[in-house]
Design a protein around this motif. Structure first.
Motif, PDB file in Angstrom:
ATOM      1  N   VAL A 108      31.345   4.372  44.579  1.00 24.36           N
ATOM      2  CA  VAL A 108      31.904   4.701  43.402  1.00 24.36           C
ATOM      3  C   VAL A 108      31.112   3.752  42.294  1.00 24.36           C
ATOM      4  O   VAL A 108      30.770   4.074  41.299  1.00 24.36           O
TER       5      VAL A 108
ATOM      6  N   MET B  23      29.184  14.047  30.575  1.00 21.70           N
ATOM      7  CA  MET B  23      30.075  14.247  31.606  1.00 21.70           C
ATOM      8  C   MET B  23      31.665  14.325  31.250  1.00 21.70           C
ATOM      9  O   MET B  23      32.627  14.744  31.876  1.00 21.70           O
TER      10      MET B  23
ATOM     11  N   TYR C 280      41.272  14.874  42.472  1.00 27.03           N
ATOM     12  CA  TYR C 280      39.972  15.154  42.526  1.00 27.03           C
ATOM     13  C   TYR C 280      39.672  16.490  41.740  1.00 27.03           C
ATOM     14  O   TYR C 280      38.782  17.053  41.627  1.00 27.03           O
TER      15      TYR C 280
ATOM     16  N   TYR D  68      38.928  10.125  34.155  1.00 26.87           N
ATOM     17  CA  TYR D  68      38.190   9.206  34.829  1.00 26.87           C
ATOM     18  C   TYR D  68      36.576   9.418  34.211  1.00 26.87           C
ATOM     19  O   TYR D  68      35.918   8.668  33.850  1.00 26.87           O
TER      20      TYR D  68
ATOM     21  N   PRO E  14      36.459   7.843  48.593  1.00 27.99           N
ATOM     22  CA  PRO E  14      37.637   7.288  49.196  1.00 27.99           C
ATOM     23  C   PRO E  14      38.867   8.106  49.430  1.00 27.99           C
ATOM     24  O   PRO E  14      40.002   7.246  49.920  1.00 27.99           O
TER      25      PRO E  14
ATOM     26  N   TYR F  70      28.061  10.292  40.002  1.00 32.28           N
ATOM     27  CA  TYR F  70      29.003   9.526  39.998  1.00 32.28           C
ATOM     28  C   TYR F  70      30.275  10.469  40.196  1.00 32.28           C
ATOM     29  O   TYR F  70      31.231   9.952  40.934  1.00 32.28           O
ATOM     30  N   ARG F  71      30.388  11.626  39.878  1.00 31.71           N
ATOM     31  CA  ARG F  71      31.338  12.414  39.967  1.00 31.71           C
ATOM     32  C   ARG F  71      31.391  12.961  41.839  1.00 31.71           C
ATOM     33  O   ARG F  71      32.521  12.871  42.030  1.00 31.71           O
ATOM     34  N   GLU F  72      30.406  12.988  42.170  1.00 30.28           N
ATOM     35  CA  GLU F  72      30.362  13.284  43.932  1.00 30.28           C
ATOM     36  C   GLU F  72      30.780  12.058  44.573  1.00 30.28           C
ATOM     37  O   GLU F  72      31.812  12.467  45.478  1.00 30.28           O
TER      38      GLU F  72
ATOM     39  N   ARG G  60      33.007  10.090  43.774  1.00 27.21           N
ATOM     40  CA  ARG G  60      34.411   9.807  43.841  1.00 27.21           C
ATOM     41  C   ARG G  60      35.449  10.337  44.934  1.00 27.21           C
ATOM     42  O   ARG G  60      36.488   9.765  44.982  1.00 27.21           O
ATOM     43  N   ILE G  61      34.760  11.380  45.423  1.00 29.38           N
ATOM     44  CA  ILE G  61      35.677  11.877  46.779  1.00 29.38           C
ATOM     45  C   ILE G  61      35.861  11.075  47.995  1.00 29.38           C
ATOM     46  O   ILE G  61      36.868  11.262  48.616  1.00 29.38           O
TER      47      ILE G  61
ATOM     48  N   GLN H 298      43.006   7.971  42.497  1.00 32.89           N
ATOM     49  CA  GLN H 298      43.370   7.481  44.057  1.00 32.89           C
ATOM     50  C   GLN H 298      44.722   7.570  44.350  1.00 32.89           C
ATOM     51  O   GLN H 298      45.169   8.173  45.410  1.00 32.89           O
TER      52      GLN H 298
END
Lengths: 591, 591
Positions: B403, A253, A418, A428, B435, B428-430, B432-433, A411
């Motif tokens: 998350v 990742m 993102y 991240y 929030p 995990y990456r997906e 994060r969007i 954030q």
């Protein structure tokens, strides 16, 4: 000015908070001074900014590739590895006799922090070589030292740590790679496989030197039968292949620039390994070097969190969006988002995590230098046990919180964060490895509560108690900060007492919440570091020419930590005082 | 059996916990029954398993590309979009007259949960079309409805929500895209740009229909001057370009299969937009559809968390590593890692988060159906205000915790979880969007504390109070679970009282910790859902043929939540009772 870490903060931490220049009072460091330390840090800043930083994005986007059994990495790494060797980074902490500079680990790790913040993937290579060379020079014969270390120091050969196997990740006692004695003393035929080997193969150097754990044939089961071998990819004198084959390359990742290999050893019965020290002592040797490695991983985590913080801070200062909540006039221009309390909260969170964790890691590093060079046995033991206690905390808290801190950076940028248009999404992804490697957080919880806290009748905890009490007594600064810390400190002691009583209920219940106890100790220790920093900042702020903006920032960040982070101790304590154990009672077939 | 969500749990939630079959007592849903609902869920499982799931990894690895001004996506999406249309998914909730099935939103969202858990990127396309069509049919003229919606329902045209602009992300009042009236009533020339437009351009459909916010020239400043337009990519009747150009494609950290576009509108002065409803009412229209969208995003988050939980659970049951902590005999085989308390802790955490959040989202969805079709005005108002209060909570808690929950899934797998050999790193990456989009967590905090809680003299909070008190009174189940919940419920009420008094100190201080208050409400509401589920499971467990393993798992997970997650209320409460405001006091130049 480098924009990926705060040089001002690093200087404050090293020289104002920890007064590391005093290390030169120890004989080994007597040639050093604040000036030589500053030179080291400046040199690190140079190589970080000029060589490592420009490759940050490219190394992420152009992943290593496995071609015809060899791993190709970004071509920019080859000159960088050479430069690390030429500039003396790899053996900087070693003695003059070994060609080193007798640099304190504290400075070595502080310099590493700069490199890691610039480009974590690139920073991994030389640190692994240092770790591997350190094992050879400490436990290996002079023949091994002479044969392998000079080219490692020169940055021409890569060092690795080859521990993990397909059926032995966290459970090292189950490794099955085997060494078969040959007619030549100290030489063994090795057969087995290793997975997740960082820098386990690549084309930016001439040879790869694996420090490999394996069992000598017939050795006792478990950790007592593990030996340490030097296993080179190529036989140094002949350049012949040593039958260490790259079976696979992991696609990860994050920190994609550093290749992680799956290795087959002795598939053609031709691998020779050279025993380091004595048989069956491998894990013991490895663990004597663990503190450096674990503090190093904590440092990686905090370096990435710091770089993400700096990126989100820069964005927040420049990005206009919305108006102050008290401003109703829409004809007024938008304000930078740093003016919004919730954005400041996310920035203070990051600042408190990364600067607080950095303080703990540098404190532990200085303690490591003092321990190594302490001449009085009783004091050496005390320092050693405090370091043993602090190590799992200093590895795990920055690692776990690094995930949340880089998440806060994303954030702050919102949708922009993102996307790959900004580096925070890369940070991240990179931050997520640290709670896993060099011992998972779960393993460190067991290490702290199941082992470290009991060593020598709890001497480590006693030393921690004395150190914190001393700092409380000598503290001068805002009263509210002291009061909040003291409250949580008392709650922590009370909770430690409660949880230790549970040892009577058997190991499963006693250790069920070891990760939470580890978390509590992390919050406590970083709170302690903020108390110390507040004390130092409060003494400095009234002096002439004081950098009041910086020092006010320190004190307000300490206040943030005490107000927002430290109360987590109370919530963990509430859980740890309970006598219900759903994590023990839950059955696997109930999930 | 689908392995990416628990069908058993979804059935429990819908039929045992929420008894959604009772919705058929409402006239609009009278043709429905438990059987038709089950058919819908089975159909969703089919398309999810057979069409969406097989593309999960490919859509992540083969990102959309921008070529000659057009975005090319994975070719597998075209038949899927057609199938969504043909099977009636896009307008399922709409009336029979509109070709719909009068399906409750609860079932539509539950079916969506299955699709999202299978392949989040692929699930995004039809839900956006539904949202866009819903705006047209609710507020648009019959001419607009007839012209645009049939092909959207058929899955031939893509719908989008075009809100965000370069200088107006969270601050919608600052959007500057402009509509200039033409001689044709209802038609405007549009000029401006939009960023981060999900599915804003792609080649798996014939046309893209943007529901776009813009200001009519000369409109009042701020949110009161925003209008809503239908802006197609191609003029339907002629197929001519409508001058909506794809300026860029964002490369994102996750859900890479769904393209996110940067659009230039009217660069050649040729874009026509068709006004929806009246001028200056755009934001009001949009916000009337926000609850669906926000509950939908919460559902996305929980679906991904659920898929990650299932992946880590399967791994934990199969992966041998180490021995029980009470087992010292190393000749015994290793046990699956699910036998370790700390692994069970990480699995219980995930289970408690995803099932608890799902319960809250389905509760809110059912409330939405009831609100829409409630005939009695006073009761409609009460239900509406409870829904308004719950919406920011039901969007944000699952998003923020998603998350952490997917992070725990990575941690269960250890090093393997960090590689692309397993899907958890993608989840995990997906995750994060969530929030960030559909309102950041910070924005929802302000919405809850600054607006929702005050509507109609706090009627929403009063309804929440009554609903929780009623469930406490009727609760039958393990006493320890009730006691822990009740303690935290009282603490929450006390904290809400304290924070509301701070409104006197001005908006900056009052709202400084709005995000924390939102978090507190999230923990509370999900705790409430666990209390309710425990009550239901406790009634079922004594019946003949009860699935005791499943029901014991429910109750033990509730206990986990009360023991480990609910105490967070006490830590947040401690902070919210404080009168120190470092996030307000911190100056931007102190960072």
């Amino acid at each position: 000015m480098s924009d990926f870490y705060s040089k001002k903060d690093l200087n404050f931490q090293l020289f104002d908070h920890l007064q590391v220049e005093n290390l030169s009072q120890l004989a080994y460091f007597q040639d050093h001074s604040k000036e030589t330390f500053e030179m080291i840090l400046d040199a690190a800043d140079q190589i970080a900014s000029k060589s490592l930083r420009p490759l940050l994005t490219e190394m992420d986007r152009q992943e290593p590739q496995l071609e015809n059994g060899s791993i190709k990495i970004h071509p920019g790494m080859r000159p960088i590895l050479k430069q690390f060797g030429q500039d003396g980074w790899i053996n900087a902490t070693f003695s003059y006799e070994e060609g080193g500079q007798q640099l304190p680990w504290t400075l070595h790790l502080a310099a590493g922090y700069i490199l890691q913040a610039a480009n974590y993937s690139a920073s991994v290579f030389p640190f692994l070589t240092t770790g591997a060379a350190n094992l050879i020079r400490t436990f290996g014969s002079s023949a091994l030292v002479e044969r392998f270390t000079p080219k490692m120091y020169a940055g021409e050969w890569q060092g690795t740590m080859a521990l993990t196997e397909p059926d032995a990740g966290s459970s090292l006692s189950d490794i099955s790679t085997t060494g078969y004695p040959t007619e030549n003393p100290g030489e063994y035929r090795i057969k087995g496989q290793k997975i997740y080997i960082s820098c386990g193969d690549h084309d930016a150097c001439e040879n790869i030197i694996h420090l490999m754990l394996a069992r000598v044939e017939g050795a006792p089961a478990g950790t007592k039968g593990i030996s340490l071998f030097v296993v080179p990819k190529f036989i140094p004198e002949t350049g012949e292949s040593n039958d260490v084959l790259t079976e696979g390359l992991y696609h990860k990742m994050g920190y994609k620039g550093a290749p992680i290999a799956h290795l087959m050893i002795g598939s053609n019965e031709k691998t020779i390994g050279y025993l380091v020290g004595e048989e069956n002592m491998g894990l013991k040797y490895m663990f004597q070097m663990m503190n450096e490695a674990r503090i190093g991983v904590g440092m990686n985590a905090v370096a990435i969190a710091q770089a993400a913080y700096q990126a989100s801070l820069a964005y927040a200062k420049e990005r206009p969006q919305g108006r102050k909540i008290t401003e109703k006039d829409l004809s007024k221009p938008q304000v930078p988002i740093i003016e919004h309390a919730d954005v400041k909260r996310m920035l203070l969170f990051q600042k408190s995590i990364s600067e607080g964790s950095l303080a703990l890691l540098l404190y532990a590093s200085r303690l490591m230098d003092e321990t190594i060079h302490e001449p009085i046995p009783d004091r050496k033991k005390e320092k050693h046990l405090l370091l043993e206690l602090l190590t799992p905390i200093a590895k795990s808290y920055p690692s776990e919180m690094g995930v949340l801190s880089t998440s806060a950076a994303v954030q702050v940028l919102g949708g922009a964060g993102y996307t790959q248009d900004f580096p925070v999404e890369q940070y991240y992804r990179e931050a997520r490895i640290h709670p896993i490697h060099e011992g998972t957080t779960g393993i460190h919880g067991l290490d702290l509560l199941g082992r470290k806290i009991f060593l020598e009748n709890g001497l480590g905890w006693k030393m921690l108690y004395q150190a914190i009490e001393k700092d409380i007594k000598s503290y001068q600064g805002p009263e509210d900060i002291l009061l909040l810390f003291d409250q949580s400190w008392k709650k922590s002691q009370d909770t430690a007492g409660t949880i230790l009583q549970k040892a009577q209920e058997g190991p499963e219940i006693f250790l069920a919440d070891a990760s939470l106890f580890l978390e509590l100790c992390g919050v406590l220790c970083v709170g302690w570091m903020w108390l110390r920093q507040t004390h130092v900042a409060s003494q400095m702020i009234d002096k002439e020419n004081a950098d009041t903006a910086f020092l006010n920032g320190k004190i307000e960040t300490a206040r943030y930590f005490m107000e927002y982070e430290l109360p987590k101790i109370h919530y963990i304590a509430k859980r740890l005082h309970s006598s219900a154990y759903p994590t023990v009672n839950m059955r696997s077939y109930w999930f």
